[in-house]
Write an enzyme that holds these catalytic residues in place. Structure first.
Site, PDB file in Angstrom:
ATOM      1  N   ASP A  64       0.856  -1.190   0.000  1.00 53.01           N
ATOM      2  CA  ASP A  64       0.000   0.000   0.000  1.00 53.01           C
ATOM      3  C   ASP A  64       0.895   1.244   0.000  1.00 53.01           C
ATOM      4  OD1 ASP A  64      -2.191   1.867   0.590  1.00 53.01           O
ATOM      5  OD2 ASP A  64      -3.341   0.075   1.087  1.00 53.01           O
TER       6      ASP A  64
ATOM      7  N   HIS B 164       2.128   2.052  -3.179  1.00 56.70           N
ATOM      8  CA  HIS B 164       1.204   3.016  -3.779  1.00 56.70           C
ATOM      9  C   HIS B 164       1.742   4.442  -3.704  1.00 56.70           C
ATOM     10  CE1 HIS B 164      -2.415   0.039  -3.199  1.00 56.70           C
ATOM     11  NE2 HIS B 164      -1.416  -0.467  -3.892  1.00 56.70           N
TER      12      HIS B 164
END
Ligand SMILES: *[C@@H]1O[C@H](CO)[C@@H](O)[C@H](O)[C@H]1NC(C)=O
Ligand SMILES: *[C@@H]1O[C@H](CO)[C@@H](O)[C@H](O)[C@H]1NC(C)=O
Ligand SMILES: *[C@@H]1O[C@H](CO)[C@@H](O)[C@H](O)[C@H]1NC(C)=O
Ligand SMILES: *[C@@H]1O[C@H](CO)[C@@H](O)[C@H](O)[C@H]1NC(C)=O
Ligand SMILES: *[C@@H]1O[C@H](CO)[C@@H](O)[C@H](O)[C@H]1NC(C)=O
Length: 423
Positions: free
Chosen positions: A246, A269
């Site tokens: 993430d 991310h």
């Protein structure tokens, strides 16, 4: 690396000096005799020093016996001590359940945790009860966590129980390393692996310095954010390597004066502000600087995300993203004010988070998607004073030129602009 070595050396020196001083004081009449320490609880040699070794409190370090109790006992004594205090976790593999290293440690001026061990988290999720953390430090002033050790969340077995992608009221899995209401903290030279959820989280912290932190989890592991910061101020993270499933770093609500430099991010991310505007009474975000970072193969580079239909108003302002290299990043620059990962999300009203004074300077490299710059602001509160200066983003494929996409924003452009600005 040389930084670690030299500071380690200085620490060793300090440690030796503290031994000497304590030894002299001790022989002069029992000063520093460890108040509150029962002579039965651990060997007498501990009594005249401010050095607490988890092994002296019964930690087995065999990787199979649960050593949580020994860690708790060592912390209790360290926290009750006075002056500069050392908690030692020597090399070895320790199986540890959820544990709170809580203060206040009233008479302790600095608590130095020398973490050289390999800590393995209990995989039995029922053991975590209500706690949202695995290893949690809270309400301590002057904590130093260092030593090169590893916090291994053993997340592989827990990840299938993460339902947060489809269930908006999901139960959160434990964060590897959580810091709550800490003042003046230094975290340097530690590793976090395969957390069940976020790797490192700061909540209500002031004056926090993190560096030489290594974080890793597979690209497809859910919600394994590297570092999450919330309601904190004067936070500084630098020289760290983060690869995860993430956000490498997410800057949540209520933060001010956060500086992030020299971070190598990927997979993951990217570095995110947000998500903001999901809950009532969120704090504002201001004074963020992200500088000299490299993103490789990440989903986003720099992302600012806010939810639609925000229950309250808030602002995010004075944010600078400077000298960022993007290597094959899907969305190198993205402002998304309609962020909503749930299919069930009805985006009725626009986001009520006001974004302003945001500077992107010297952002270079490659985009793996056609749209390299996305500025999608709120229809209700358009972004104000968004400035792009010297942006050069080519498509990774080298095929054609990258493009920009804008909504509800009139950005300012200075210097090089590839892709060309929105018209
Ligand atoms: C702190 O030190 C003072 C003075 O030595 C002592 O009276 C007090 O009990 C100590 N507090 C704690 C929490 O140990
Ligand atoms: C941290 O500092 C604030 C004031 O800046 C104080 O209110 C708070 O009690 C301190 N926290 C701790 C754990 O001492
Ligand atoms: C969502 O998660 C909560 C907490 O674990 C659970 O009580 C609830 O039943 C879940 N809802 C759905 C639709 O799965
Ligand atoms: C913007 O943020 C920077 C970094 O935190 C800070 O030094 C500066 O004073 C802030 N500017 C304003 C106008 O608040
Ligand atoms: C760029 O990333 C895409 C996925 O986002 C991947 O398919 C492709 O192989 C990568 N290209 C290079 C040159 O690494």
């Amino acid at each position: 690396m040389s930084m670690v070595d030299s500071s380690g050396f200085i620490l060793l020196l300090l440690l030796t000096m503290s031994f000497l001083v304590r030894g002299i004081a001790g022989s002069g009449g029992g000063v520093g005799g460890g108040r509150g320490q029962s002579p039965h609880s651990h060997p007498p040699k501990q009594r005249s020093s401010a050095l607490f070794n988890v092994k002296s409190f019964g930690a087995r370090a065999d990787g199979r016996t649960d050593d949580t109790k020994a860690f708790r006992a060592a912390w209790r004594e360290a926290c009750r001590s006075e002056g500069t205090v050392y908690l030692l976790i020597p090399r070895g593999t320790y199986l540890i359940g959820p544990i709170e290293f809580s203060g206040p440690c009233k008479n302790v001026s600095s608590l130095i945790v020398r973490m050289k061990g390999y800590l393995k988290a209990t995989t039995d999720l029922s053991k975590y009860g209500h706690s949202a953390g695995w290893v949690e430090f809270g309400w301590v002033n002057g904590l130093v966590l260092t030593g090169g050790g590893t916090f291994d969340g053993q997340g592989v077995k827990a990840w299938p129980f993460n339902t947060c992608f489809t269930n908006s009221s999901c139960k959160l899995l434990p964060t590897n390393l959580k810091f709550v209401a800490m003042n003046t903290t230094v975290v340097r030279g530690i590793k976090s692996r395969n957390s069940k959820f976020f790797h490192v989280a700061l909540v209500d912290c002031k004056n926090f310095k993190g560096s030489e932190i290594s974080i890793s989890a597979p690209a497809n592991s859910p919600n394994t954010d590297g570092i999450h910061i919330e309601r904190s101020s004067a936070v500084y993270f630098s020289r760290s390597l983060i690869g995860t499933g993430d956000d490498c770093i997410s800057v949540g609500q209520g933060n001010s004066e956060v500086t992030i430099t020299s971070i190598t991010c990927g997979p993951g991310h990217g570095i995110s502000v947000g998500s903001l505007g999901r809950y009532p009474n969120e704090g504002d975000v201001s004074g963020l600087v992200v500088r000299d970072c490299t993103m490789t193969g990440t989903m986003n580079g720099i992302r600012i995300k806010t939810w639609p239909n925000s229950p309250g108003r808030s602002t995010a302002t004075n944010m600078t993203f400077e000298n960022i290299v993007m290597n094959n990043v899907t969305n190198p620059i993205i402002i998304d004010q309609t962020y909503c990962p749930f299919a069930s999300c009805a985006s009725l009203a626009p986001s009520r988070v006001k974004l302003s004074d945001i500077y992107f300077k010297n952002i270079r490299g490659t985009s793996s998607s056609a749209v390299a710059v996305t500025l999608e602001c709120s229809k209700g509160i358009p972004c104000q004073n968004i400035c792009l200066e010297d942006v050069h983003l080519d498509l990774s494929s080298g095929e054609r030129d990258a493009t920009s996409s804008c909504k509800n924003v009139r950005a300012k452009y200075i210097g090089t602009q590839i892709p060309p600005p929105c018209t």
